[in-house]
Enzyme design. Structure first.
Site, PDB file in Angstrom:
ATOM      1  N   GLU A  44       0.824  -1.203   0.000  1.00  0.00           N
ATOM      2  CA  GLU A  44       0.000   0.000   0.000  1.00  0.00           C
ATOM      3  C   GLU A  44       0.868   1.268   0.000  1.00  0.00           C
ATOM      4  O   GLU A  44       1.867   1.354   0.716  1.00  0.00           O
ATOM      5  CB  GLU A  44      -0.855  -0.066   1.268  1.00  0.00           C
ATOM      6  CG  GLU A  44      -1.696   1.124   1.605  1.00  0.00           C
ATOM      7  CD  GLU A  44      -2.431   0.935   2.933  1.00  0.00           C
ATOM      8  OE1 GLU A  44      -3.394   1.680   3.169  1.00  0.00           O
ATOM      9  OE2 GLU A  44      -2.047   0.046   3.732  1.00  0.00           O
ATOM     10  N   LYS A 111      -9.121   2.063  -1.688  1.00  0.00           N
ATOM     11  CA  LYS A 111      -9.379   1.454  -0.386  1.00  0.00           C
ATOM     12  C   LYS A 111     -10.787   1.819   0.090  1.00  0.00           C
ATOM     13  O   LYS A 111     -11.220   2.964  -0.032  1.00  0.00           O
ATOM     14  CB  LYS A 111      -8.331   1.945   0.606  1.00  0.00           C
ATOM     15  CG  LYS A 111      -8.260   1.205   1.928  1.00  0.00           C
ATOM     16  CD  LYS A 111      -7.039   1.698   2.705  1.00  0.00           C
ATOM     17  CE  LYS A 111      -6.811   0.910   3.989  1.00  0.00           C
ATOM     18  NZ  LYS A 111      -5.558   1.344   4.662  1.00  0.00           N
ATOM     19  N   CYS A 163      -5.200  -3.567   3.086  1.00  0.00           N
ATOM     20  CA  CYS A 163      -4.918  -3.472   4.523  1.00  0.00           C
ATOM     21  C   CYS A 163      -6.184  -3.501   5.381  1.00  0.00           C
ATOM     22  O   CYS A 163      -6.762  -4.551   5.602  1.00  0.00           O
ATOM     23  CB  CYS A 163      -4.081  -2.236   4.818  1.00  0.00           C
ATOM     24  SG  CYS A 163      -3.188  -2.315   6.402  1.00  0.00           S
ATOM     25  N   SER A 191       0.873  -2.042   7.432  1.00  0.00           N
ATOM     26  CA  SER A 191       0.436  -2.451   8.769  1.00  0.00           C
ATOM     27  C   SER A 191       1.585  -2.277   9.751  1.00  0.00           C
ATOM     28  O   SER A 191       2.623  -2.925   9.632  1.00  0.00           O
ATOM     29  CB  SER A 191      -0.020  -3.915   8.734  1.00  0.00           C
ATOM     30  OG  SER A 191      -0.383  -4.370  10.012  1.00  0.00           O
ATOM     31  N   GLU A 453       7.879   5.105  32.968  1.00  0.00           N
ATOM     32  CA  GLU A 453       8.226   6.459  33.399  1.00  0.00           C
ATOM     33  C   GLU A 453       7.330   7.486  32.724  1.00  0.00           C
ATOM     34  O   GLU A 453       6.954   8.492  33.333  1.00  0.00           O
ATOM     35  CB  GLU A 453       9.691   6.740  33.082  1.00  0.00           C
ATOM     36  CG  GLU A 453      10.667   5.905  33.899  1.00  0.00           C
ATOM     37  CD  GLU A 453      12.113   6.116  33.482  1.00  0.00           C
ATOM     38  OE1 GLU A 453      12.989   5.602  34.198  1.00  0.00           O
ATOM     39  OE2 GLU A 453      12.353   6.763  32.445  1.00  0.00           O
TER      40      GLU A 453
END
Length: 618
Positions: A44, A111, A163, A191, A453
């Protein structure tokens, strides 16, 4: 129907590196043609790079991507190639695959579902395409089909899930492709890497081949493309619910090409294994590749690290050394040095420790509160790796700052009254001189903060958070501690022996106070348990308490105190997380607001929610 030789090629691309990106694509096509490949699938958005961000919103950027497509076309004689790029139609931009064959464009497939969770913000840049719709796109003075379309090669029908399309439990394009009789589904992806995610992809690809009754070929991008997100370059092929092909992940190569004959005559299902060791190895491989790509793409000449002898800085030291080891082993010394722009001043016959010494400089910056144990730990580790090691003290500088403030205030600073101030000035005083060393060498300064932290703000801004990149900011301290033991035992880094014998401590208070991190905060496993519920799962303080009360053997009053401390410190320290150095996304979640979890800098600090938790009977 004639058989087909399918191929997938993963690529290590970089936004705005038009020439480099094209070169990777063209070289992979050339190799595929040598192997007589019929259908070649790239990942992609491979022409531009997935991490181009707001460049996608411009008018010129998608237009230039089309110019790159024109450059690729002459290389597609005798082969069918699928490449990813953004396409702008009026005011909308679509994430598309272009299907090229014999120097012609067959069409474009956009997509349908956008990734909008976690590290992904695709809806900011792209518009999802509606299923079943098809239009005509005019470009290069020619009209091409654009939309939800399928194609055919040698009698075999094929289509695409890009994807996120495949991760939808309902209404995924694959179900409609099945009804349209496709034999092969290609999944070109960008991904992001996360520890354990490869196993999820294996399940997706295997189940997709069964549920959709197709051969399913998946290909992902590779490398630290644009700074934060890492791609593992995974290629998977599955048929009838069996994973038949899986490549080596997280390669240092510019591209990898994997071929598979279709239909498969004698399928040999792979035996896939996943364990804690796998997760430890994934962390190491992803972090080292991310450091390698960051180093070469930033055109820096090496790394500088303030090496305290403790767990965090020692983890980063191992990662840098292992980056060199893996790079030399996979690429060879000459190519590795060329890629990191050091071929002119480091001899190709240099050993791995010699290369490490040239590109990696460490310094132990002690104070009167530092121990001999941490100095020896840092020195022994640096020596075992071959890293350049310096040792100096900063007491003179700390005293200078302290005396100036004491003069201004008209009083002495004391540990009883000024504890945090006296700790912070030590951490901050270390920053200018280590930055100076990094600047002189044109090296990247590595920051040592970890995710635990980051949760609680247990870091000094402009002190230990100083750095160009923060390689371990996305992983918890308890993960790091077990990983160090694993790296010593399983990977042969015996210089970690002293590190693993130490209890984590900032060493900022006088030694007689026996400061430890967990006494300042809380046990690291407790931090991890709370953060997974509070940050990963977005649970309220009440939910966190009710869940952990059943899972952790602690006095209810102590558990409440830990939870309250976590949420209180989390809330007041968001400004610190906003200022983290660039960090790598490595785990299923992180606390960097620029990539995963956004939280207001100013808030009410969960006051009502924590008060409600306190009302619960113990």
């Amino acid at each position: 129907m004639s058989p087909l030789l399918l191929a997938a090629a993963t690529l290590n691309q970089t936004p705005l590196d038009w020439e480099g990106n094209l070169n990777n694509i063209i070289q992979a096509i050339s190799l595929a043609k040598e192997k007589k490949v019929d259908l070649l699938c790239f990942p992609e958005l491979c022409i531009t790079g997935y991490g181009s961000e707001d460049l996608f919103l411009s008018y010129w950027y998608p237009k230039k991507a089309l110019q790159s497509l024109q450059t690729i076309l002459p290389h597609t004689s005798g082969i069918t190639v699928f490449v990813g790029l953004p396409i702008r139609i009026n005011t909308k931009v679509y994430n598309c695959m272009a299907i090229l064959e014999n120097e012609e464009i067959l069409g474009f497939v956009p997509k349908q579902f956008l990734a909008i969770d976690g590290v992904h913000y695709e809806a900011r840049w792209f518009t999802p395409w509606k299923s079943g719709e098809e239009i005509i796109l005019e470009c290069f003075d020619t009209k091409y089909p654009f939309g939800d379309i399928i194609f055919e090669k040698n009698g075999h029908k094929y289509g695409f899930e890009i994807c996120e399309d495949a991760w939808r439990s309902t209404d995924r394009p694959g179900y409609r492709l099945k009804k349209r009789g496709v034999d092969i589904i290609f999944n070109p992806s960008a991904s992001h890497f996360a520890m354990g995610k490869s196993e999820q992809r294996e399940i997706l690809v295997k189940e997709s081949s069964t549920d959709l009754g197709v051969a399913y070929l998946y290909v992902n991008l590779l490398g630290n493309e644009s700074g934060r997100m890492i791609f593992d370059g995974e290629i998977l092929f599955s048929e009838n619910g069996h994973c038949l092909v899986k490549n080596k992940l997280l390669s240092y190569q510019d591209y990898q090409l994997v071929t598979v004959a279709y239909p498969v005559q004698q399928p040999q299902p792979l035996k896939l294994n996943h364990s804690l060791d796998t997760k430890n190895e994934e962390f190491m491989a992803a972090s080292t590749l991310a450091l390698f790509d960051y180093l070469r793409k930033s055109r820096s000449r090496g790394f500088v690290l303030s090496l305290s002898g403790g767990a965090d800085s020692s983890t980063i030291a191992i990662l840098v050394a292992d980056m060199v080891k893996r790079g030399v082993e996979e690429l060879g010394t000459a190519l590795f040095l060329k890629k990191i722009n050091r071929a002119s001043d480091i001899a190709p016959e240099s050993s791995i420790p010699e290369i490490i010494g040239k590109i990696f400089t460490t310094a132990y910056q002690g104070t009167k509160n530092s121990s001999e144990a941490t100095l020896n730990s840092a020195h022994n580790l640096a020596k075992s790796l071959g890293a350049t090691f310096h040792h100096w003290t900063i007491d003179e500088e700390v005293d200078s700052y302290t005396k100036k403030i004491e003069t201004a205030l008209g009083r002495k600073l004391t540990w009883e009254q000024d504890d945090i101030v006296l700790q912070n000035i030590q951490a901050r005083t270390r920053s200018p001189i280590i930055w100076m060393l990094a600047n002189i060498k044109n090296h990247l300064l590595l920051s040592t903060s970890n995710r635990s932290e980051g949760d609680l703000g247990y870091a000094t801004m402009d002190g230990d958070t100083s750095g160009s990149i923060s390689p371990i900011a996305a992983v918890s301290k308890d993960f790091i501690l077990q990983w160090l033991r694993w790296a010593e035992k399983e990977k042969g880094y015996h210089g970690l022996q002293s590190v693993n014998a130490l209890q984590p401590t900032a060493e900022l208070r006088p030694q007689e106070q026996s400061q430890t991190d967990e006494e300042d905060l809380m046990p690291y496993p407790i931090i991890s348990a709370i953060e997974k519920l509070a940050i990963r799962d977005r649970r309220s303080p009440m939910d966190v308490y009710l869940i952990l009360k059943e899972e952790i053997s602690l006095e209810p009053s102590l558990l409440k105190a830990y939870i309250a401390k976590f949420f209180r410190l989390w809330s007041i320290n968001q400004w610190k997380r906003e200022r983290l150095a660039v960090s790598f996304h490595l785990d299923e979640f992180n606390v960097d607001p620029k990539t995963w979890y956004r939280f207001p800098v100013l808030s009410g600090g969960y006051r009502e929610e924590l008060a409600l938790m306190e009302t619960l009977e113990e």
